[in-house]
Scaffold this motif. Structure first.
Motif, PDB file in Angstrom:
ATOM      1  N   ASN A  33      12.419 -28.358  -4.893  1.00  0.00           N
ATOM      2  CA  ASN A  33      12.743 -27.048  -5.496  1.00  0.00           C
ATOM      3  C   ASN A  33      11.317 -26.501  -5.765  1.00  0.00           C
ATOM      4  O   ASN A  33      11.297 -25.487  -6.622  1.00  0.00           O
ATOM      5  N   GLU A  35       9.813 -23.809  -4.234  1.00  0.00           N
ATOM      6  CA  GLU A  35       9.857 -22.291  -4.342  1.00  0.00           C
ATOM      7  C   GLU A  35      10.410 -21.727  -5.560  1.00  0.00           C
ATOM      8  O   GLU A  35       9.991 -20.877  -6.180  1.00  0.00           O
ATOM      9  N   HIS A  36      11.468 -22.407  -5.992  1.00  0.00           N
ATOM     10  CA  HIS A  36      12.330 -22.034  -7.292  1.00  0.00           C
ATOM     11  C   HIS A  36      11.367 -22.339  -8.659  1.00  0.00           C
ATOM     12  O   HIS A  36      11.404 -21.353  -9.481  1.00  0.00           O
ATOM     13  N   GLN A  39       8.892 -19.556  -8.541  1.00  0.00           N
ATOM     14  CA  GLN A  39       9.647 -18.391  -9.075  1.00  0.00           C
ATOM     15  C   GLN A  39      10.072 -18.423 -10.635  1.00  0.00           C
ATOM     16  O   GLN A  39       9.974 -17.181 -11.273  1.00  0.00           O
ATOM     17  N   GLU A  40      10.314 -19.453 -11.106  1.00  0.00           N
ATOM     18  CA  GLU A  40      10.772 -19.546 -12.617  1.00  0.00           C
ATOM     19  C   GLU A  40       9.518 -19.098 -13.157  1.00  0.00           C
ATOM     20  O   GLU A  40       9.690 -18.386 -14.246  1.00  0.00           O
ATOM     21  N   ASN A  43       9.039 -15.292 -12.959  1.00  0.00           N
ATOM     22  CA  ASN A  43      10.064 -14.277 -13.588  1.00  0.00           C
ATOM     23  C   ASN A  43       9.796 -14.145 -15.009  1.00  0.00           C
ATOM     24  O   ASN A  43      10.391 -13.326 -15.670  1.00  0.00           O
ATOM     25  N   LYS A  62       3.950 -14.956  -5.191  1.00  0.00           N
ATOM     26  CA  LYS A  62       5.244 -14.577  -6.180  1.00  0.00           C
ATOM     27  C   LYS A  62       4.796 -13.605  -7.465  1.00  0.00           C
ATOM     28  O   LYS A  62       5.653 -12.839  -7.689  1.00  0.00           O
ATOM     29  N   LEU A 199      13.033 -28.995 -14.385  1.00  0.00           N
ATOM     30  CA  LEU A 199      13.196 -28.147 -12.914  1.00  0.00           C
ATOM     31  C   LEU A 199      13.246 -29.197 -12.041  1.00  0.00           C
ATOM     32  O   LEU A 199      13.939 -28.847 -10.989  1.00  0.00           O
ATOM     33  N   ASN A 200      12.891 -30.250 -11.993  1.00  0.00           N
ATOM     34  CA  ASN A 200      13.350 -31.412 -11.100  1.00  0.00           C
ATOM     35  C   ASN A 200      13.008 -32.672 -11.762  1.00  0.00           C
ATOM     36  O   ASN A 200      12.772 -32.745 -13.151  1.00  0.00           O
TER      37      ASN A 200
END
Length: 211
Positions: A33, A35-36, A39-40, A43, A62, A199-200
């Protein structure tokens, strides 16, 4: 101050973007994950942002897409060169988590996959410095490998060895991966409220707000 790992980053610079794709089985879960995760972090910030450990500029991209004003801090010349080719308009400065120059106010400090290069005492020194530079409402948003406890960390290391993931095991034993209770104490003692979001399996989002 993490600079003992610069030679590693200089060597890794050319292949880093391939490593994060998950093709390396040893680090597949670490970068799951990816890219996620970037992005987190992006954000949660706005305004003037200092990014530590820019690497090849993946988070930086990003942040720019989000509309932030980014200044990158990166001790590896090889990494700065690659990031500079991707993002020629972003200031990329030689520095690290503790030794860096800024001009003007800062709304947030961000980083992914790098804070573990500092010993816990250095982490505390860094957070104390960020606290002094941030106004109320300022943020520290990091994403990094963190463990719930030392016991959990040792269990992951033993599992890596059992699976013959010897590079991963050596990495976890060599660098300064810490625990949530340690980080919680550091942030709270420096005037932050802090939250942790997994997140992972390895990486947690660290969201710290200056009170």
């Amino acid at each position: 101050m993490g600079r003992e790992f610069i030679d590693l980053f200089d060597h890794w610079a050319e292949s880093y973007d391939q490593a994060i794709t998950g093709k390396d089985l040893e680090y597949q879960e670490v970068f799951l994950n990816y890219e996620h995760i970037l992005q987190e972090v992006a954000n949660h910030v706005n305004g003037n942002v200092i990014e530590f450990g820019v690497g090849t500029g993946n988070l930086t991209k990003k942040l720019l897409e989000k509309g932030t004003n980014v200044t990158g801090i990166e001790p590896s010349a090889a990494m700065r060169d690659i990031a500079g080719e991707k993002l020629p308009n972003v200031p990329l400065l030689n520095g690290d988590f503790l030794d860096f120059q800024i001009n003007g106010p800062v709304d947030a400090f961000v980083c992914t996959y790098a804070f573990h290069h500092l010993k816990d005492t250095e982490k505390a020194e860094a957070i104390t410095k960020y606290s002094s530079l941030l106004s109320k409402g300022g943020k520290v948003i990091f994403a990094d490998t963190v463990f719930k406890s030392e016991e959990d960390k040792q269990a992951v290391i033993e599992e890596a060895k059992k699976n013959h993931f010897l590079s991963l095991a050596q990495d976890l034993e060599t660098e300064y991966y810490t625990t949530i209770p340690v980080l919680d104490e550091i942030f709270q003692s420096n005037g932050f409220s802090v939250q942790f979001k997994q997140l992972n399996r390895f990486v947690w989002l660290i969201y710290a707000l200056k009170l």
